[in-house]
Design a protein around this motif. Sequence first.
Motif, PDB file in Angstrom:
ATOM      1  N   ASP A 369      53.887  59.660  12.958  1.00 22.63           N
ATOM      2  CA  ASP A 369      54.997  59.868  12.382  1.00 22.63           C
ATOM      3  C   ASP A 369      55.656  58.509  12.324  1.00 22.63           C
ATOM      4  O   ASP A 369      56.245  57.964  11.317  1.00 22.63           O
ATOM      5  CB  ASP A 369      55.811  60.818  12.169  1.00 22.63           C
ATOM      6  CG  ASP A 369      55.366  62.082  11.493  1.00 22.63           C
ATOM      7  OD1 ASP A 369      54.384  61.932  10.851  1.00 22.63           O
ATOM      8  OD2 ASP A 369      56.114  63.042  11.831  1.00 22.63           O
ATOM      9  N   ALA A 370      55.903  57.876  13.249  1.00 20.90           N
ATOM     10  CA  ALA A 370      56.488  56.772  13.885  1.00 20.90           C
ATOM     11  C   ALA A 370      55.945  55.437  12.889  1.00 20.90           C
ATOM     12  O   ALA A 370      56.566  54.471  12.554  1.00 20.90           O
ATOM     13  CB  ALA A 370      56.501  56.238  14.984  1.00 20.90           C
ATOM     14  N   GLU A 371      54.440  55.634  12.559  1.00 21.97           N
ATOM     15  CA  GLU A 371      54.107  54.280  11.725  1.00 21.97           C
ATOM     16  C   GLU A 371      54.455  54.555  10.331  1.00 21.97           C
ATOM     17  O   GLU A 371      54.517  53.333  10.167  1.00 21.97           O
ATOM     18  CB  GLU A 371      52.587  54.813  11.852  1.00 21.97           C
ATOM     19  CG  GLU A 371      51.957  54.144  13.229  1.00 21.97           C
ATOM     20  CD  GLU A 371      52.302  52.762  13.624  1.00 21.97           C
ATOM     21  OE1 GLU A 371      51.442  51.791  13.159  1.00 21.97           O
ATOM     22  OE2 GLU A 371      52.884  52.814  14.674  1.00 21.97           O
ATOM     23  N   ALA A 372      54.843  55.439   9.996  1.00 22.70           N
ATOM     24  CA  ALA A 372      55.448  55.387   8.475  1.00 22.70           C
ATOM     25  C   ALA A 372      56.591  54.741   8.432  1.00 22.70           C
ATOM     26  O   ALA A 372      57.132  54.030   7.715  1.00 22.70           O
ATOM     27  CB  ALA A 372      55.471  56.878   7.976  1.00 22.70           C
ATOM     28  N   ILE A 373      57.456  55.139   9.381  1.00 25.73           N
ATOM     29  CA  ILE A 373      58.981  54.603   9.479  1.00 25.73           C
ATOM     30  C   ILE A 373      58.735  53.090   9.830  1.00 25.73           C
ATOM     31  O   ILE A 373      59.656  52.394   9.213  1.00 25.73           O
ATOM     32  CB  ILE A 373      59.428  55.319  10.801  1.00 25.73           C
ATOM     33  CG1 ILE A 373      59.958  56.667  10.601  1.00 25.73           C
ATOM     34  CG2 ILE A 373      61.016  54.724  11.000  1.00 25.73           C
ATOM     35  CD1 ILE A 373      60.492  57.674  11.511  1.00 25.73           C
ATOM     36  N   TYR A 374      57.875  52.551  10.434  1.00 26.82           N
ATOM     37  CA  TYR A 374      57.705  51.476  10.843  1.00 26.82           C
ATOM     38  C   TYR A 374      57.491  50.591   9.558  1.00 26.82           C
ATOM     39  O   TYR A 374      57.880  49.143   9.514  1.00 26.82           O
ATOM     40  CB  TYR A 374      56.504  51.119  11.859  1.00 26.82           C
ATOM     41  CG  TYR A 374      56.131  49.817  12.404  1.00 26.82           C
ATOM     42  CD1 TYR A 374      57.196  49.131  13.565  1.00 26.82           C
ATOM     43  CD2 TYR A 374      55.246  49.030  11.848  1.00 26.82           C
ATOM     44  CE1 TYR A 374      57.114  48.030  13.827  1.00 26.82           C
ATOM     45  CE2 TYR A 374      54.958  47.592  12.354  1.00 26.82           C
ATOM     46  CZ  TYR A 374      55.818  47.169  13.524  1.00 26.82           C
ATOM     47  OH  TYR A 374      55.716  45.999  13.925  1.00 26.82           O
ATOM     48  N   THR A 375      56.804  51.161   8.482  1.00 24.55           N
ATOM     49  CA  THR A 375      56.214  50.403   7.374  1.00 24.55           C
ATOM     50  C   THR A 375      57.294  50.719   6.292  1.00 24.55           C
ATOM     51  O   THR A 375      57.612  49.686   5.435  1.00 24.55           O
ATOM     52  CB  THR A 375      54.842  50.999   6.987  1.00 24.55           C
ATOM     53  OG1 THR A 375      54.040  50.640   8.139  1.00 24.55           O
ATOM     54  CG2 THR A 375      54.325  50.209   5.776  1.00 24.55           C
ATOM     55  N   TYR A 376      57.711  51.609   6.048  1.00 15.38           N
ATOM     56  CA  TYR A 376      58.651  52.006   4.629  1.00 15.38           C
ATOM     57  C   TYR A 376      59.692  51.593   4.770  1.00 15.38           C
ATOM     58  O   TYR A 376      60.396  51.272   5.760  1.00 15.38           O
ATOM     59  CB  TYR A 376      58.315  53.491   4.027  1.00 15.38           C
ATOM     60  CG  TYR A 376      58.791  54.643   4.880  1.00 15.38           C
ATOM     61  CD1 TYR A 376      59.956  54.609   5.761  1.00 15.38           C
ATOM     62  CD2 TYR A 376      58.362  55.786   4.509  1.00 15.38           C
ATOM     63  CE1 TYR A 376      60.466  55.454   6.496  1.00 15.38           C
ATOM     64  CE2 TYR A 376      58.960  57.008   5.133  1.00 15.38           C
ATOM     65  CZ  TYR A 376      60.137  56.853   6.006  1.00 15.38           C
ATOM     66  OH  TYR A 376      60.571  57.954   6.806  1.00 15.38           O
ATOM     67  N   GLU A 377      60.417  51.369   3.401  1.00 15.99           N
ATOM     68  CA  GLU A 377      62.049  50.748   3.339  1.00 15.99           C
ATOM     69  C   GLU A 377      61.812  49.540   3.960  1.00 15.99           C
ATOM     70  O   GLU A 377      62.840  48.926   4.629  1.00 15.99           O
ATOM     71  CB  GLU A 377      63.028  51.822   4.003  1.00 15.99           C
ATOM     72  CG  GLU A 377      63.137  52.822   3.102  1.00 15.99           C
ATOM     73  CD  GLU A 377      63.681  52.483   1.681  1.00 15.99           C
ATOM     74  OE1 GLU A 377      64.300  51.135   1.397  1.00 15.99           O
ATOM     75  OE2 GLU A 377      63.339  53.275   0.681  1.00 15.99           O
ATOM     76  N   GLY A 378      60.892  48.622   3.491  1.00 19.88           N
ATOM     77  CA  GLY A 378      60.536  47.296   4.066  1.00 19.88           C
ATOM     78  C   GLY A 378      59.804  47.451   5.393  1.00 19.88           C
ATOM     79  O   GLY A 378      60.628  47.851   6.321  1.00 19.88           O
ATOM     80  N   SER A 379      58.646  46.568   5.422  1.00 21.38           N
ATOM     81  CA  SER A 379      57.887  46.592   6.603  1.00 21.38           C
ATOM     82  C   SER A 379      58.502  45.922   7.529  1.00 21.38           C
ATOM     83  O   SER A 379      59.595  45.176   7.289  1.00 21.38           O
ATOM     84  CB  SER A 379      56.608  45.989   6.400  1.00 21.38           C
ATOM     85  OG  SER A 379      56.756  44.751   6.065  1.00 21.38           O
ATOM     86  N   TYR A 380      58.277  45.908   9.098  1.00 20.80           N
ATOM     87  CA  TYR A 380      59.025  45.294  10.065  1.00 20.80           C
ATOM     88  C   TYR A 380      59.033  43.917   9.790  1.00 20.80           C
ATOM     89  O   TYR A 380      59.909  43.071   9.893  1.00 20.80           O
ATOM     90  CB  TYR A 380      58.084  45.670  11.236  1.00 20.80           C
ATOM     91  CG  TYR A 380      58.623  44.544  12.545  1.00 20.80           C
ATOM     92  CD1 TYR A 380      59.709  44.914  13.281  1.00 20.80           C
ATOM     93  CD2 TYR A 380      57.749  43.434  12.813  1.00 20.80           C
ATOM     94  CE1 TYR A 380      60.103  44.116  14.142  1.00 20.80           C
ATOM     95  CE2 TYR A 380      58.499  42.534  13.794  1.00 20.80           C
ATOM     96  CZ  TYR A 380      59.393  42.718  14.381  1.00 20.80           C
ATOM     97  OH  TYR A 380      59.844  42.046  15.477  1.00 20.80           O
TER      98      TYR A 380
END
Length: 398
Positions: A369-380
């Motif tokens: 799930d961390a991979e989705a957070i890393y990407t959405y709402e503007g990628s890193y």
Amino acid sequence: MPAVDTLPTADFFGYESLLSAAEQRKLSELREFLAAEIAPFAGDWWNKAEFPAHLLPKLAALELSTPAQRGYSHLFAGLVIAEMTRVDTSIATFFLVHHDLFVESLYRFGSEDQRRRYLDDASNLKTTGAFALTEPDHGSDVAGGMETRAHRISSRTGEADAGGDCWVLNGAKRWIGNGTFCDYMLVWARDEADGAVRGFIVDASLPGVSRSRIENKIALRTVQNADIVFEDVRVAEADRFAGIGSFEDTNELLRGSRIMVAWQAVGQQLAAFDVARKYAVERQQFGRPLARFQLIQQQLVSMLGNAVASMGMMVRIAQLQEEGAGMAQVALAKSYTSARMRETVAMGRSILGGNGIVTDYRMAKIFADAEAIYTYEGSYEINTLIVGRAVTGVSAIA
């Protein structure tokens, strides 16, 4: 070895103590709900890619919709998302999409009539909403590249009419959270007459709206992301968002949702630490607990340091929200916390060894799930370049 529940929490610096007594009680109430209603079942929902719609009345009963609108502090609002994420990232994402994007849009941009018609049911989860912005070929560049179109017509003649009372939408959206089952969605489209981006409240049951679930995800599997197609969908002028005149009007909304996703990065680290520390204390290897090994302690302390540093940054962002945090400040928070999160969940997965790649032990789900957070709402990368532009005065984004 001491019992895990007697050891210090991942909030090692006690940031939660900055909340008012009433907010601390409400956060405890949320924790009890999450422990009873979400934690025992979240892994099964994730494995089956099923959304627990039966929980919506219970979620509504917590009365946590758009906490800042209810008079709570921005810090409390952020910790709500962090605590939800700590137990299940997917439920937190549903909550964020519905309340912090759809419901908050009604508050900020809806006319008095629109708020009267939609706000109460949406706030109480009698109806659910989605935020339809991203497109199949446009993510980070959607502001300039948006292809979904709207043109205004007379509902009587069906012909173009600048003063008409109906809009026709054509286009496609992708990665729309809650998109498969929502009742309404806020759809962004470019006005063919002047090129301005406008927002519309679209009833998902209207003729011409088709939705399909995005399959085979490795993250946020409980979240029902959808591909949505609009073919000559007629939307009444009364359902055009009154307060939106251009894409720039969305900046405050997107800034707020980006803050909440950064809080998700905090919650994900708290979850990883919780699971890894418990496993290290209880798991026996070579005749002693893993926690007695120096390298395991080093990893746990690194995880804790990342989590505490990320939380400290977000506490400051919550303070800045009182006066208006700048987009570059928010972008730094999102990029920094998500990078620390990636490191933290990787160390947590390592501590669990082979058990770290099966969802039975939670860490595999946290890791994915961390991979989705890393990407959405503007990628890193995009958030990094926003900050880079602010500190150099030169844009590296084409």
